[in-house]
Design a protein around this motif. Structure first.
Motif, PDB file in Angstrom:
ATOM      1  N   ASN A 139       0.067 -15.885  10.363  1.00 29.30           N
ATOM      2  CA  ASN A 139      -0.323 -16.000   8.958  1.00 29.30           C
ATOM      3  C   ASN A 139      -1.443 -17.007   8.706  1.00 29.30           C
ATOM      4  OD1 ASN A 139       1.524 -14.079   7.959  1.00 29.30           O
ATOM      5  ND2 ASN A 139       3.184 -15.569   7.988  1.00 29.30           N
ATOM      6  N   LYS A 140      -2.149 -17.395   9.753  1.00 29.36           N
ATOM      7  CA  LYS A 140      -3.206 -18.384   9.572  1.00 29.36           C
ATOM      8  C   LYS A 140      -4.358 -17.842   8.724  1.00 29.36           C
ATOM      9  CE  LYS A 140      -5.344 -17.180  14.027  1.00 29.36           C
ATOM     10  NZ  LYS A 140      -5.687 -17.678  15.382  1.00 29.36           N
ATOM     11  N   ASP A 141      -4.563 -16.521   8.730  1.00 27.97           N
ATOM     12  CA  ASP A 141      -5.641 -15.915   7.941  1.00 27.97           C
ATOM     13  C   ASP A 141      -5.110 -15.140   6.736  1.00 27.97           C
ATOM     14  OD1 ASP A 141      -7.541 -16.850   9.792  1.00 27.97           O
ATOM     15  OD2 ASP A 141      -7.197 -15.120  11.085  1.00 27.97           O
ATOM     16  N   ALA A 142      -3.877 -15.425   6.337  1.00 23.91           N
ATOM     17  CA  ALA A 142      -3.272 -14.677   5.233  1.00 23.91           C
ATOM     18  C   ALA A 142      -3.922 -15.028   3.906  1.00 23.91           C
ATOM     19  CB  ALA A 142      -1.777 -14.977   5.166  1.00 23.91           C
ATOM     20  N   PRO A 143      -4.144 -14.038   3.027  1.00 24.55           N
ATOM     21  CA  PRO A 143      -4.642 -14.329   1.676  1.00 24.55           C
ATOM     22  C   PRO A 143      -3.634 -15.189   0.923  1.00 24.55           C
ATOM     23  CG  PRO A 143      -4.774 -11.983   2.178  1.00 24.55           C
ATOM     24  CD  PRO A 143      -3.970 -12.609   3.269  1.00 24.55           C
ATOM     25  N   GLU A 144      -4.116 -15.930  -0.066  1.00 24.73           N
ATOM     26  CA  GLU A 144      -3.240 -16.831  -0.803  1.00 24.73           C
ATOM     27  C   GLU A 144      -2.136 -16.096  -1.535  1.00 24.73           C
ATOM     28  OE1 GLU A 144      -5.493 -19.319  -3.354  1.00 24.73           O
ATOM     29  OE2 GLU A 144      -6.555 -20.342  -1.733  1.00 24.73           O
ATOM     30  N   ASP A 145      -2.402 -14.876  -2.004  1.00 30.24           N
ATOM     31  CA  ASP A 145      -1.413 -14.139  -2.791  1.00 30.24           C
ATOM     32  C   ASP A 145      -0.725 -13.060  -1.969  1.00 30.24           C
ATOM     33  OD1 ASP A 145      -3.616 -12.574  -2.445  1.00 30.24           O
ATOM     34  OD2 ASP A 145      -3.590 -11.682  -4.448  1.00 30.24           O
ATOM     35  N   SER A 146      -0.683 -13.257  -0.633  1.00 30.65           N
ATOM     36  CA  SER A 146      -0.110 -12.219   0.220  1.00 30.65           C
ATOM     37  C   SER A 146       1.393 -12.137   0.106  1.00 30.65           C
ATOM     38  CB  SER A 146      -0.487 -12.467   1.693  1.00 30.65           C
ATOM     39  OG  SER A 146       0.044 -13.710   2.127  1.00 30.65           O
ATOM     40  N   GLY A 147       2.052 -13.222  -0.343  1.00 29.34           N
ATOM     41  CA  GLY A 147       3.502 -13.203  -0.501  1.00 29.34           C
ATOM     42  C   GLY A 147       4.220 -13.040   0.809  1.00 29.34           C
ATOM     43  N   THR A 148       3.835 -13.854   1.810  1.00 29.87           N
ATOM     44  CA  THR A 148       4.419 -13.713   3.140  1.00 29.87           C
ATOM     45  C   THR A 148       5.879 -14.096   3.192  1.00 29.87           C
ATOM     46  OG1 THR A 148       3.629 -15.941   3.656  1.00 29.87           O
ATOM     47  CG2 THR A 148       2.240 -14.103   4.311  1.00 29.87           C
ATOM     48  N   GLU A 149       6.361 -14.812   2.183  1.00 25.09           N
ATOM     49  CA  GLU A 149       7.761 -15.217   2.206  1.00 25.09           C
ATOM     50  C   GLU A 149       8.676 -14.143   1.644  1.00 25.09           C
ATOM     51  OE1 GLU A 149       8.224 -18.919   0.246  1.00 25.09           O
ATOM     52  OE2 GLU A 149       7.026 -20.037   1.690  1.00 25.09           O
ATOM     53  N   GLU A 150       8.086 -13.108   1.019  1.00 28.88           N
ATOM     54  CA  GLU A 150       8.906 -12.039   0.483  1.00 28.88           C
ATOM     55  C   GLU A 150       9.397 -11.166   1.611  1.00 28.88           C
ATOM     56  OE1 GLU A 150       6.641  -9.889  -2.281  1.00 28.88           O
ATOM     57  OE2 GLU A 150       6.325 -11.565  -3.658  1.00 28.88           O
ATOM     58  N   GLU A 151      10.601 -10.675   1.438  1.00 34.82           N
ATOM     59  CA  GLU A 151      11.175  -9.813   2.458  1.00 34.82           C
ATOM     60  C   GLU A 151      10.612  -8.419   2.332  1.00 34.82           C
ATOM     61  OE1 GLU A 151      15.549  -8.181   3.857  1.00 34.82           O
ATOM     62  OE2 GLU A 151      15.369 -10.053   2.770  1.00 34.82           O
ATOM     63  N   ALA A 152      10.064  -7.903   3.429  1.00 29.95           N
ATOM     64  CA  ALA A 152       9.463  -6.563   3.406  1.00 29.95           C
ATOM     65  C   ALA A 152      10.540  -5.533   3.667  1.00 29.95           C
ATOM     66  CB  ALA A 152       8.372  -6.468   4.476  1.00 29.95           C
ATOM     67  N   THR A 153      10.926  -4.849   2.655  1.00 29.76           N
ATOM     68  CA  THR A 153      11.926  -3.810   2.798  1.00 29.76           C
ATOM     69  C   THR A 153      11.403  -2.529   2.202  1.00 29.76           C
ATOM     70  OG1 THR A 153      12.944  -4.479   0.712  1.00 29.76           O
ATOM     71  CG2 THR A 153      13.861  -5.411   2.732  1.00 29.76           C
ATOM     72  N   GLU A 154      11.899  -1.427   2.694  1.00 29.05           N
ATOM     73  CA  GLU A 154      11.454  -0.136   2.171  1.00 29.05           C
ATOM     74  C   GLU A 154      12.038   0.064   0.786  1.00 29.05           C
ATOM     75  OE1 GLU A 154      11.569   4.593   3.340  1.00 29.05           O
ATOM     76  OE2 GLU A 154      12.327   3.077   4.698  1.00 29.05           O
ATOM     77  N   PRO A 155      11.223   0.422  -0.218  1.00 31.10           N
ATOM     78  CA  PRO A 155      11.728   0.596  -1.576  1.00 31.10           C
ATOM     79  C   PRO A 155      12.623   1.826  -1.696  1.00 31.10           C
ATOM     80  CG  PRO A 155       9.475   1.349  -1.446  1.00 31.10           C
ATOM     81  CD  PRO A 155       9.799   0.725  -0.095  1.00 31.10           C
ATOM     82  N   ALA A 156      13.510   1.781  -2.664  1.00 32.59           N
ATOM     83  CA  ALA A 156      14.377   2.923  -2.912  1.00 32.59           C
ATOM     84  C   ALA A 156      13.550   4.058  -3.491  1.00 32.59           C
ATOM     85  CB  ALA A 156      15.489   2.531  -3.887  1.00 32.59           C
ATOM     86  N   PRO A 157      13.906   5.331  -3.217  1.00 31.73           N
ATOM     87  CA  PRO A 157      13.167   6.456  -3.764  1.00 31.73           C
ATOM     88  C   PRO A 157      13.128   6.388  -5.283  1.00 31.73           C
ATOM     89  CG  PRO A 157      14.728   7.183  -2.097  1.00 31.73           C
ATOM     90  CD  PRO A 157      15.027   5.744  -2.379  1.00 31.73           C
TER      91      PRO A 157
ATOM     92  N   ASN B 189       0.829  -1.214   0.000  1.00 29.26           N
ATOM     93  CA  ASN B 189       0.000   0.000   0.000  1.00 29.26           C
ATOM     94  C   ASN B 189       0.860   1.259   0.000  1.00 29.26           C
ATOM     95  OD1 ASN B 189      -2.340  -1.532   0.070  1.00 29.26           O
ATOM     96  ND2 ASN B 189      -2.479  -1.502   2.300  1.00 29.26           N
ATOM     97  N   ILE B 190       1.947   1.216   0.760  1.00 30.83           N
ATOM     98  CA  ILE B 190       2.851   2.365   0.804  1.00 30.83           C
ATOM     99  C   ILE B 190       3.512   2.580  -0.550  1.00 30.83           C
ATOM    100  CG2 ILE B 190       5.060   3.143   1.770  1.00 30.83           C
ATOM    101  CD1 ILE B 190       4.083   1.807   4.429  1.00 30.83           C
ATOM    102  N   ASN B 191       3.881   1.477  -1.215  1.00 36.37           N
ATOM    103  CA  ASN B 191       4.491   1.590  -2.545  1.00 36.37           C
ATOM    104  C   ASN B 191       3.529   2.223  -3.542  1.00 36.37           C
ATOM    105  OD1 ASN B 191       6.794   0.390  -1.568  1.00 36.37           O
ATOM    106  ND2 ASN B 191       6.360  -1.627  -2.413  1.00 36.37           N
ATOM    107  N   VAL B 192       2.242   1.876  -3.440  1.00 37.93           N
ATOM    108  CA  VAL B 192       1.240   2.465  -4.326  1.00 37.93           C
ATOM    109  C   VAL B 192       1.136   3.970  -4.083  1.00 37.93           C
ATOM    110  CG1 VAL B 192      -1.238   2.556  -4.839  1.00 37.93           C
ATOM    111  CG2 VAL B 192      -0.097   0.349  -4.611  1.00 37.93           C
ATOM    112  N   GLU B 193       1.109   4.362  -2.818  1.00 35.93           N
ATOM    113  CA  GLU B 193       1.020   5.789  -2.495  1.00 35.93           C
ATOM    114  C   GLU B 193       2.281   6.532  -2.928  1.00 35.93           C
ATOM    115  OE1 GLU B 193      -0.518   6.833   1.385  1.00 35.93           O
ATOM    116  OE2 GLU B 193      -1.283   4.798   1.655  1.00 35.93           O
TER     117      GLU B 193
END
Length: 210
Positions: A186-204, A48-52
């Motif tokens: 993660n028991k209620d995680a959506p199937e396409d949530s991508g929980t295995e991806e590393e959450a890092t702040e994107p570069a500007p 969501n932050i990346n979209v904003e």
């Protein structure tokens, strides 16, 4: 007599060992960094932050496009001012227009920079609040697990000191509850949530700091 004395010492020793066993601490460890990174809500918040952030950059690029158009117009006017074939009266008219457009460009660029700073600051504050909320949610889950399993202490094995040395260097007979907590998170995680991806702040994005 000696046998009785030896039996008494053994009995006292066994009682002491039992007391030490009863006093043994029940300790667990948890990797808070892993829980945070692999929690599906962390990844959703980052998306969501990346979209904003992309929306802010899009508007910034639109403002930059107008400023560049003005810059092109100013360059063309400068060529007219340097052209000896153009009359002085015409040059005066062009010069007045050049000044107006230059002031307009300066004002637009100032507004763009203020817009970018204001929106990025608001987004960063929003991101910090979201991440704090997620960390608090994880902390409460760790506390609930500790109470349920009757742990005396739960140590964060991912914690680092200011010198980048782990706070927890060694534990004996400690139970790692990271996997259990991660499954619960993660028991209620959506199937396409991508929980295995590393959450890092994107570069500007390119041009974000212009």
């Amino acid at each position: 007599m000696i046998r009785k004395f030896a039996a008494l010492i053994m009995a006292v020793g066994l009682c002491g060992a039992a007391a030490a066993q009863d006093a043994k601490l029940n300790i667990a460890t948890v990797d808070m960094q892993q829980l945070f990174k692999e929690y599906h809500r962390t990844n959703e918040a980052q998306k969501n932050i990346n979209v904003e952030r992309a929306r802010i950059q899009k508007e910034n690029n639109e403002r930059l496009a107008r400023i560049r158009e003005l810059d092109t117009e100013l360059q063309n006017m400068r060529k007219q001012l340097d052209d000896p074939s153009i009359s002085d009266s015409k040059k005066q008219s062009v010069y007045r227009e050049w000044q107006m457009k230059q002031n307009e460009g300066i004002a637009l660029d100032r507004e763009r920079r203020e817009f970018l700073q204001r929106r990025n600051q608001a987004l960063n504050e929003k991101m910090v609040q979201r991440m704090k909320g997620i960390l608090e949610e994880i902390r409460k889950l760790v506390e609930e697990e500790a109470k349920k399993e009757d742990y005396d202490y739960v140590f964060d094995k991912s914690g680092m000191s200011t010198s980048q040395v782990p706070f927890l260097l060694y534990t004996k007979d400690a139970t790692d509850i990271t996997a259990v907590l991660l499954e619960d998170l993660n028991k209620d995680a959506p199937e396409d949530s991508g929980t295995e991806e590393e959450a890092t702040e994107p570069a500007p994005a390119e041009g974000a700091t212009e």
